[in-house]
Design a protein around this motif. Structure first.
Motif, PDB file in Angstrom:
ATOM      1  N   ARG A 127       0.829  -1.209   0.000  1.00 15.80           N
ATOM      2  CA  ARG A 127       0.000   0.000   0.000  1.00 15.80           C
ATOM      3  C   ARG A 127       0.866   1.262   0.000  1.00 15.80           C
ATOM      4  N   PHE A 155       2.863   1.521  -3.644  1.00 14.62           N
ATOM      5  CA  PHE A 155       2.214   1.466  -4.958  1.00 14.62           C
ATOM      6  C   PHE A 155       2.578   2.674  -5.826  1.00 14.62           C
ATOM      7  N   PHE A 156       2.378   3.882  -5.288  1.00 12.40           N
ATOM      8  CA  PHE A 156       2.570   5.083  -6.107  1.00 12.40           C
ATOM      9  C   PHE A 156       4.013   5.193  -6.592  1.00 12.40           C
ATOM     10  N   THR A 186      -3.303   4.034  -8.116  1.00 12.94           N
ATOM     11  CA  THR A 186      -2.937   3.730  -6.727  1.00 12.94           C
ATOM     12  C   THR A 186      -4.155   3.757  -5.822  1.00 12.94           C
ATOM     13  N   GLN A 187      -5.001   4.759  -5.980  1.00 16.68           N
ATOM     14  CA  GLN A 187      -6.209   4.867  -5.155  1.00 16.68           C
ATOM     15  C   GLN A 187      -7.102   3.639  -5.320  1.00 16.68           C
ATOM     16  N   GLN A 237      -5.495   0.571  -3.618  1.00 20.43           N
ATOM     17  CA  GLN A 237      -5.656   0.663  -2.166  1.00 20.43           C
ATOM     18  C   GLN A 237      -7.094   0.352  -1.755  1.00 20.43           C
TER      19      GLN A 237
END
Length: 232
Positions: A28, A31-32, A69-70, A73
């Motif tokens: 988490r 990721f970005f 990414t959002q 997550q």
């Protein structure tokens, strides 16, 4: 006669907390960065698929790492077993394992019992909702050392979902074994039900204090599995 032990990971060989409190937060948090920095074709293909198919963006448009990414997550929060999520998590976890950011958790008796089972001639295999890559990483970089040589095969949801009997039939076929000769270990009743419906023997691991569910034989750890099914 049992000739193969097929084991789950979470709640069976390894703590659920390790996955949910170490691995999930690590992916988490990364990721970005991973999506922004990585230009490998396999990563770009997965990201493009998420961008167009899951986020509904036009084909050919450039994926936005923040939006992807959002969504990733969100899938973690909802505990969704998305193949694209599992693949990206596996890649990020590989970085973490290789950087020694953590070691894969296995319960204290697991290594000794697995070695005992393999030495006795049993075929050992893994079936987990985590990708095959993630499974191998956890066992290669485990607290007990490299356990990957103990396993003859690894399976993930590419063979089917874990609560469907057909998945276990597929595994038996791939192993070239009669389902009746395979013992499946898991902490989840619905998975055990599916394996039983496919003809496998089953045992429910009770690693954490919780009410027993269903009718499957119970074991507190792998030593009890040995005593119940595999002899001294």
């Amino acid at each position: 006669m049992i000739s193969c032990v097929l084991t789950d990971i979470e709640g069976t060989t390894s703590s659920i907390e390790f996955v949910h409190k170490v691995l999930f937060p690590y992916s988490r948090a990364n990721f970005f960065r991973f999506l922004s920095e990585n230009n490998q074709s396999d990563v770009l293909k997965i990201v493009d698929q998420i961008w167009t198919e899951d986020l509904g963006q036009p084909k050919g448009s450039k994926p936005d790492a923040a939006q992807v990414t959002q969504l990733l997550q969100k899938w973690i929060d909802e505990d969704l077993k998305k193949a694209s999520l599992k693949e990206l998590q596996g890649m990020i976890w590989k970085e973490g394992f290789e950087a020694k950011a953590y070691l894969g958790h296995v319960y204290p008796e697991v290594k000794e019992e697995l070695e005992k089972w393999k030495k006795s001639g049993l075929v050992l295999a893994v079936y987990s909702s985590g990708s095959v890559q993630a499974q191998k990483l956890l066992f290669k970089h485990s607290e007990a050392g490299d356990l990957t040589p103990l396993f003859a095969a690894n399976f993930d949801t590419a063979v089917g979902h874990k609560r469907e009997a057909e998945s276990y039939t597929n595994i038996a076929v791939k192993l070239g074994l009669d389902a009746a000769n395979i013992l499946f270990l898991s902490d989840i009743k619905e998975e055990l039900d599916a394996a039983e419906n496919a003809g496998m023997k089953t045992c429910q691991l009770m690693r954490d204090p919780k009410p027993a569910q269903g009718h499957h034989p119970l074991a507190l750890d792998f030593k009890e599995v040995t005593n119940l099914f595999l002899g001294e």
